[in-house]
Design an enzyme around this catalytic site. Structure first.
Site, PDB file in Angstrom:
ATOM      1  N   THR A 133       0.816  -1.212   0.000  1.00 24.02           N
ATOM      2  CA  THR A 133       0.000   0.000   0.000  1.00 24.02           C
ATOM      3  C   THR A 133       0.849   1.261   0.000  1.00 24.02           C
ATOM      4  O   THR A 133       1.990   1.257   0.487  1.00 24.02           O
ATOM      5  CB  THR A 133      -0.890   0.004   1.267  1.00 24.02           C
ATOM      6  OG1 THR A 133      -1.532   1.266   1.383  1.00 24.02           O
ATOM      7  CG2 THR A 133      -0.083  -0.236   2.539  1.00 24.02           C
ATOM      8  N   ASP A 134       0.249   2.357  -0.485  1.00 24.86           N
ATOM      9  CA  ASP A 134       0.953   3.648  -0.432  1.00 24.86           C
ATOM     10  C   ASP A 134       1.042   4.180   0.999  1.00 24.86           C
ATOM     11  O   ASP A 134       1.813   5.096   1.277  1.00 24.86           O
ATOM     12  CB  ASP A 134       0.277   4.676  -1.352  1.00 24.86           C
ATOM     13  CG  ASP A 134      -1.178   4.968  -1.013  1.00 24.86           C
ATOM     14  OD1 ASP A 134      -1.715   4.361  -0.061  1.00 24.86           O
ATOM     15  OD2 ASP A 134      -1.787   5.816  -1.708  1.00 24.86           O
ATOM     16  N   GLU A 135       0.252   3.592   1.920  1.00 26.55           N
ATOM     17  CA  GLU A 135       0.238   4.115   3.292  1.00 26.55           C
ATOM     18  C   GLU A 135       1.582   3.925   3.995  1.00 26.55           C
ATOM     19  O   GLU A 135       1.846   4.571   5.005  1.00 26.55           O
ATOM     20  CB  GLU A 135      -0.876   3.457   4.110  1.00 26.55           C
ATOM     21  CG  GLU A 135      -2.243   3.754   3.529  1.00 26.55           C
ATOM     22  CD  GLU A 135      -3.392   3.516   4.497  1.00 26.55           C
ATOM     23  OE1 GLU A 135      -3.146   3.317   5.690  1.00 26.55           O
ATOM     24  OE2 GLU A 135      -4.544   3.541   4.023  1.00 26.55           O
ATOM     25  N   TYR A 158      -1.956  -0.448  10.927  1.00 24.64           N
ATOM     26  CA  TYR A 158      -2.078  -1.137   9.629  1.00 24.64           C
ATOM     27  C   TYR A 158      -0.863  -0.845   8.759  1.00 24.64           C
ATOM     28  O   TYR A 158      -0.208  -1.767   8.245  1.00 24.64           O
ATOM     29  CB  TYR A 158      -3.365  -0.703   8.912  1.00 24.64           C
ATOM     30  CG  TYR A 158      -3.373  -1.035   7.428  1.00 24.64           C
ATOM     31  CD1 TYR A 158      -3.483  -2.349   6.984  1.00 24.64           C
ATOM     32  CD2 TYR A 158      -3.250  -0.029   6.458  1.00 24.64           C
ATOM     33  CE1 TYR A 158      -3.470  -2.657   5.620  1.00 24.64           C
ATOM     34  CE2 TYR A 158      -3.238  -0.326   5.103  1.00 24.64           C
ATOM     35  CZ  TYR A 158      -3.348  -1.646   4.689  1.00 24.64           C
ATOM     36  OH  TYR A 158      -3.334  -1.949   3.342  1.00 24.64           O
ATOM     37  N   LYS A 162       2.135  -3.302   7.231  1.00 26.23           N
ATOM     38  CA  LYS A 162       2.438  -3.469   5.797  1.00 26.23           C
ATOM     39  C   LYS A 162       3.889  -3.057   5.523  1.00 26.23           C
ATOM     40  O   LYS A 162       4.588  -3.701   4.753  1.00 26.23           O
ATOM     41  CB  LYS A 162       1.469  -2.637   4.936  1.00 26.23           C
ATOM     42  CG  LYS A 162       0.020  -3.099   4.952  1.00 26.23           C
ATOM     43  CD  LYS A 162      -0.207  -4.489   4.390  1.00 26.23           C
ATOM     44  CE  LYS A 162      -0.046  -4.599   2.905  1.00 26.23           C
ATOM     45  NZ  LYS A 162      -0.425  -5.963   2.408  1.00 26.23           N
TER      46      LYS A 162
HETATM   47  P1  NAD Z   1      -9.765  -7.353   1.987  1.00 23.77           P
HETATM   48  O1  NAD Z   1      -9.801  -7.058   3.450  1.00 23.77           O
HETATM   49  O2  NAD Z   1     -10.955  -7.079   1.158  1.00 23.77           O
HETATM   50  O3  NAD Z   1      -9.388  -8.893   1.768  1.00 23.77           O
HETATM   51  C1  NAD Z   1      -8.356  -9.517   2.493  1.00 23.77           C
HETATM   52  C2  NAD Z   1      -8.495 -11.018   2.254  1.00 23.77           C
HETATM   53  O4  NAD Z   1      -7.434 -11.671   2.971  1.00 23.77           O
HETATM   54  C3  NAD Z   1      -9.801 -11.611   2.781  1.00 23.77           C
HETATM   55  O5  NAD Z   1     -10.361 -12.474   1.818  1.00 23.77           O
HETATM   56  C4  NAD Z   1      -9.398 -12.368   4.035  1.00 23.77           C
HETATM   57  O6  NAD Z   1     -10.223 -13.488   4.306  1.00 23.77           O
HETATM   58  C5  NAD Z   1      -7.965 -12.778   3.683  1.00 23.77           C
HETATM   59  N1  NAD Z   1      -7.131 -13.001   4.864  1.00 23.77           N
HETATM   60  C6  NAD Z   1      -6.951 -12.157   5.912  1.00 23.77           C
HETATM   61  N2  NAD Z   1      -6.134 -12.731   6.826  1.00 23.77           N
HETATM   62  C7  NAD Z   1      -5.775 -13.937   6.323  1.00 23.77           C
HETATM   63  C8  NAD Z   1      -4.960 -14.980   6.790  1.00 23.77           C
HETATM   64  N3  NAD Z   1      -4.350 -14.908   7.984  1.00 23.77           N
HETATM   65  N4  NAD Z   1      -4.787 -16.084   6.018  1.00 23.77           N
HETATM   66  C9  NAD Z   1      -5.421 -16.182   4.817  1.00 23.77           C
HETATM   67  N5  NAD Z   1      -6.241 -15.240   4.341  1.00 23.77           N
HETATM   68  C10 NAD Z   1      -6.414 -14.114   5.083  1.00 23.77           C
HETATM   69  O7  NAD Z   1      -8.480  -6.594   1.440  1.00 23.77           O
HETATM   70  P2  NAD Z   1      -8.264  -5.815   0.059  1.00 23.77           P
HETATM   71  O8  NAD Z   1      -8.776  -4.444   0.210  1.00 23.77           O
HETATM   72  O9  NAD Z   1      -8.698  -6.665  -1.040  1.00 23.77           O
HETATM   73  O10 NAD Z   1      -6.665  -5.736   0.067  1.00 23.77           O
HETATM   74  C11 NAD Z   1      -5.879  -6.789  -0.473  1.00 23.77           C
HETATM   75  C12 NAD Z   1      -4.417  -6.437  -0.313  1.00 23.77           C
HETATM   76  O11 NAD Z   1      -4.145  -5.218  -0.973  1.00 23.77           O
HETATM   77  C13 NAD Z   1      -3.983  -6.241   1.129  1.00 23.77           C
HETATM   78  O12 NAD Z   1      -2.686  -6.770   1.272  1.00 23.77           O
HETATM   79  C14 NAD Z   1      -3.972  -4.725   1.307  1.00 23.77           C
HETATM   80  O13 NAD Z   1      -3.036  -4.347   2.286  1.00 23.77           O
HETATM   81  C15 NAD Z   1      -3.561  -4.293  -0.069  1.00 23.77           C
HETATM   82  N6  NAD Z   1      -4.039  -2.949  -0.457  1.00 23.77           N
HETATM   83  C16 NAD Z   1      -5.384  -2.657  -0.443  1.00 23.77           C
HETATM   84  C17 NAD Z   1      -5.811  -1.406  -0.885  1.00 23.77           C
HETATM   85  C18 NAD Z   1      -7.271  -1.022  -0.917  1.00 23.77           C
HETATM   86  O14 NAD Z   1      -7.576   0.112  -1.276  1.00 23.77           O
HETATM   87  N7  NAD Z   1      -8.195  -1.902  -0.595  1.00 23.77           N
HETATM   88  C19 NAD Z   1      -4.867  -0.461  -1.329  1.00 23.77           C
HETATM   89  C20 NAD Z   1      -3.508  -0.793  -1.272  1.00 23.77           C
HETATM   90  C21 NAD Z   1      -3.109  -2.058  -0.870  1.00 23.77           C
HETATM   91  O1  DAU Z   2      -4.194   3.973   0.465  1.00 25.47           O
HETATM   92  C1  DAU Z   2      -4.385   2.600   0.395  1.00 25.47           C
HETATM   93  C2  DAU Z   2      -5.225   2.130   1.560  1.00 25.47           C
HETATM   94  O2  DAU Z   2      -6.546   2.589   1.329  1.00 25.47           O
HETATM   95  C3  DAU Z   2      -5.210   0.613   1.730  1.00 25.47           C
HETATM   96  O3  DAU Z   2      -3.908   0.188   2.027  1.00 25.47           O
HETATM   97  C4  DAU Z   2      -6.177   0.178   2.828  1.00 25.47           C
HETATM   98  O4  DAU Z   2      -6.229  -1.244   2.891  1.00 25.47           O
HETATM   99  C5  DAU Z   2      -7.550   0.713   2.495  1.00 25.47           C
HETATM  100  O5  DAU Z   2      -8.449   0.386   3.541  1.00 25.47           O
HETATM  101  C6  DAU Z   2      -7.509   2.222   2.295  1.00 25.47           C
HETATM  102  O6  DAU Z   2      -7.230   2.895   3.545  1.00 25.47           O
HETATM  103  P1  DAU Z   2      -7.990   4.269   3.942  1.00 25.47           P
HETATM  104  O7  DAU Z   2      -7.932   4.411   5.390  1.00 25.47           O
HETATM  105  O8  DAU Z   2      -7.527   5.392   3.104  1.00 25.47           O
HETATM  106  O9  DAU Z   2      -9.493   3.872   3.443  1.00 25.47           O
HETATM  107  P2  DAU Z   2     -10.933   4.077   4.110  1.00 25.47           P
HETATM  108  O10 DAU Z   2     -11.922   3.672   3.065  1.00 25.47           O
HETATM  109  O11 DAU Z   2     -11.027   3.437   5.443  1.00 25.47           O
HETATM  110  O12 DAU Z   2     -11.016   5.649   4.299  1.00 25.47           O
HETATM  111  C7  DAU Z   2     -10.839   6.547   3.231  1.00 25.47           C
HETATM  112  C8  DAU Z   2     -10.879   7.960   3.778  1.00 25.47           C
HETATM  113  O13 DAU Z   2     -12.213   8.242   4.227  1.00 25.47           O
HETATM  114  C9  DAU Z   2      -9.997   8.180   4.982  1.00 25.47           C
HETATM  115  O14 DAU Z   2      -9.482   9.521   4.928  1.00 25.47           O
HETATM  116  C10 DAU Z   2     -10.939   8.039   6.172  1.00 25.47           C
HETATM  117  C11 DAU Z   2     -12.241   8.563   5.636  1.00 25.47           C
HETATM  118  N1  DAU Z   2     -13.469   7.950   6.176  1.00 25.47           N
HETATM  119  C12 DAU Z   2     -13.580   6.594   6.143  1.00 25.47           C
HETATM  120  C13 DAU Z   2     -14.725   5.970   6.580  1.00 25.47           C
HETATM  121  C14 DAU Z   2     -14.830   4.468   6.576  1.00 25.47           C
HETATM  122  C15 DAU Z   2     -14.515   8.750   6.627  1.00 25.47           C
HETATM  123  O15 DAU Z   2     -14.431   9.990   6.637  1.00 25.47           O
HETATM  124  N2  DAU Z   2     -15.655   8.131   7.070  1.00 25.47           N
HETATM  125  C16 DAU Z   2     -15.803   6.774   7.080  1.00 25.47           C
HETATM  126  O16 DAU Z   2     -16.867   6.277   7.524  1.00 25.47           O
END
Ligand code: NAD
Ligand code: DAU
Length: 353
Positions: A133-135, A158, A162
């Site tokens: 992630t970019d975080e 988180y 990562k």
């Molecule tokens: P998600 O939470 O939707 O899915 C995560 C999946 O991992 C689930 O299916 C869960 O059952 C599985 N999982 C969790 N713990 C596990 C374990 N111990 N063993 C096996 N399976 C397990 O997540 P996502 O949003 O699809 O993110 C996927 C990946 O991409 C993550 O590594 C996350 O850090 C990264 N990522 C997500 C975002 C985003 O915007 N969603 C952005 C940047 C990076």
């Molecule tokens: O940048 C990549 C990341 O983006 C991933 O690595 C994470 O897995 C993914 O969850 C996401 O993280 P964020 O914290 O940015 O996403 P989230 O959807 O939780 O929140 C987006 C923005 O909105 C953040 O500034 C918090 C705000 N927010 C979120 C929720 C859920 C609100 O203001 N209200 C809300 O109810």
């Protein structure tokens, strides 16, 4: 069947993972795709109903924290490559309970690499591709972008987990010549995203006339990436990216949270035939997220110039598609939130001022 590759996709039942599994199953009939997932609250096989009977697809329920689960799947399927997405992914949950994040994101990643390192003789063209992630880069001010060379500065449990896993992955490359690739991407949006994340949460609450909870002043900025563009980037990096390299992926698409939520509210007004401005009235400002990162924005020039990737659709189209998908898939939505999610959600929001 003599498979060209056997790819273990961890976290394939989650949001991004399900898009990656679908893309690989459909695009590469000569690859066997093994989806390895623990099925936490965020993992749902409902996400993969359309391809569950494909001949090149297998699902294995397993936990990356359990070394025997990993050894079994490597032995049974003769895994040649890994695309590693399994993780705890929600920042708010990492604030209330960091240990799950240490276990799945850090220990789980190291477990996976240890098994792969022992099984692979490192003379074949194996790839261990870690999705990050970019975080990990921390928080930007008003200007600048995260590049692959930006120093790590994680600020939530988180992102710390990562960042730690990224460091282990690179350490295995340098120490053991272990064949890794990493990508760090911005916020994904699209179908099948669990409705605790901003966009699906807001759509769900808007439709159901619930509060639209904005943390703090709503001026935090995220860079939104269409999940299918992300899956395409993963395909490109898996096939053409260089071993040992990192690629940043972003949507070039920055929005303040408040403007994004207003936009979603306005689209919902139109689609549901409500009066203009009606849904916006549901916006409620609530207590800020602890340590809330101000702005994320990705410089994606490396993947664009080296691998020829660009986002395929504009945000207007992507957001409209996403809202339509949630409106047309209320059954999916009800199923995925039917577990203990409601009580989690109520604790999370109703106890906040
Ligand atoms: P998600 O939470 O939707 O899915 C995560 C999946 O991992 C689930 O299916 C869960 O059952 C599985 N999982 C969790 N713990 C596990 C374990 N111990 N063993 C096996 N399976 C397990 O997540 P996502 O949003 O699809 O993110 C996927 C990946 O991409 C993550 O590594 C996350 O850090 C990264 N990522 C997500 C975002 C985003 O915007 N969603 C952005 C940047 C990076
Ligand atoms: O940048 C990549 C990341 O983006 C991933 O690595 C994470 O897995 C993914 O969850 C996401 O993280 P964020 O914290 O940015 O996403 P989230 O959807 O939780 O929140 C987006 C923005 O909105 C953040 O500034 C918090 C705000 N927010 C979120 C929720 C859920 C609100 O203001 N209200 C809300 O109810």
């Amino acid at each position: 069947m003599n498979w060209e590759k056997v790819i273990l996709i961890t976290g394939g039942a989650g949001f991004i993972g399900s898009h990656v599994v679908r893309l690989f199953v459909k695009s590469y009939p000569n690859y066997r795709v093994v989806n390895f997932d623990k099925l936490t609250y965020a993992g749902n096989l409902e996400n993969l109903k359309d391809i569950e009977n494909a001949t090149n697809y297998e699902f294995v329920k397993g936990d990356i924290c359990e070394i025997d689960d990993i050894i079994d799947v490597f032995e049974k399927y003769k895994v040649t490559d890994v695309i590693h997405l399994a993780a705890e992914s929600h920042v708010d949950r990492s604030i209330s309970g960091p240990m799950e994040f240490v276990l799945s994101n850090v220990v789980g990643t190291v477990n996976l690499m240890n098994v792969a390192k022992n099984v692979w003789k490192l003379i074949d063209n194996n790839v261990f591709y870690h999705i990050s992630t970019d975080e990990v880069y921390g928080s930007l001010g008003d200007i600048g972008y995260f590049k692959e060379t930006t120093s790590y500065d994680p600020r939530s449990p988180y992102s710390a987990s990562k960042a730690s896993s990224d460091h282990f992955v690179r350490a295995y490359f340098h120490t053991y010549n272990f064949p890794i690739k990493i990508s760090n991407c911005s916020n994904n949006y699209g179908s099948y995203q669990f409705p605790e994340k901003l966009i699906p949460l807001m759509i769900h609450n808007a439709v159901n006339k619930k509060d639209l909870p904005i943390y703090g002043n709503g001026l935090n900025i995220r860079d939104w990436l269409w999940v299918e563009d992300h899956a395409n980037a993963i395909d490109l990096i898996f096939h053409k990216g260089k071993i040992g390299e990192t690629y940043n992926i972003g949507g070039l698409n920055e929005w303040t949270n408040i403007n994004l939520v207003k936009k979603i509210a306005n689209i919902i007004d139109e689609k549901l035939g409500r009066q203009a401005g009606e849904t916006e009235k549901q916006i409620t400002f609530i207590k800020d997220r602890a340590g809330h990162d101000k702005r994320y924005a990705i410089d994606a020039s490396k993947i664009e110039s080296e691998l020829g990737w660009t986002p395929s659709i504009d945000f207007e189209t992507g957001l409209n598609n996403t809202i339509d998908w949630y409106l047309n898939n209320s059954e999916w939505l009800e199923k995925v939130i039917s577990g203990d999610y409601q009580s989690y959600y109520e604790n999370q929001y109703l106890n906040r001022d």
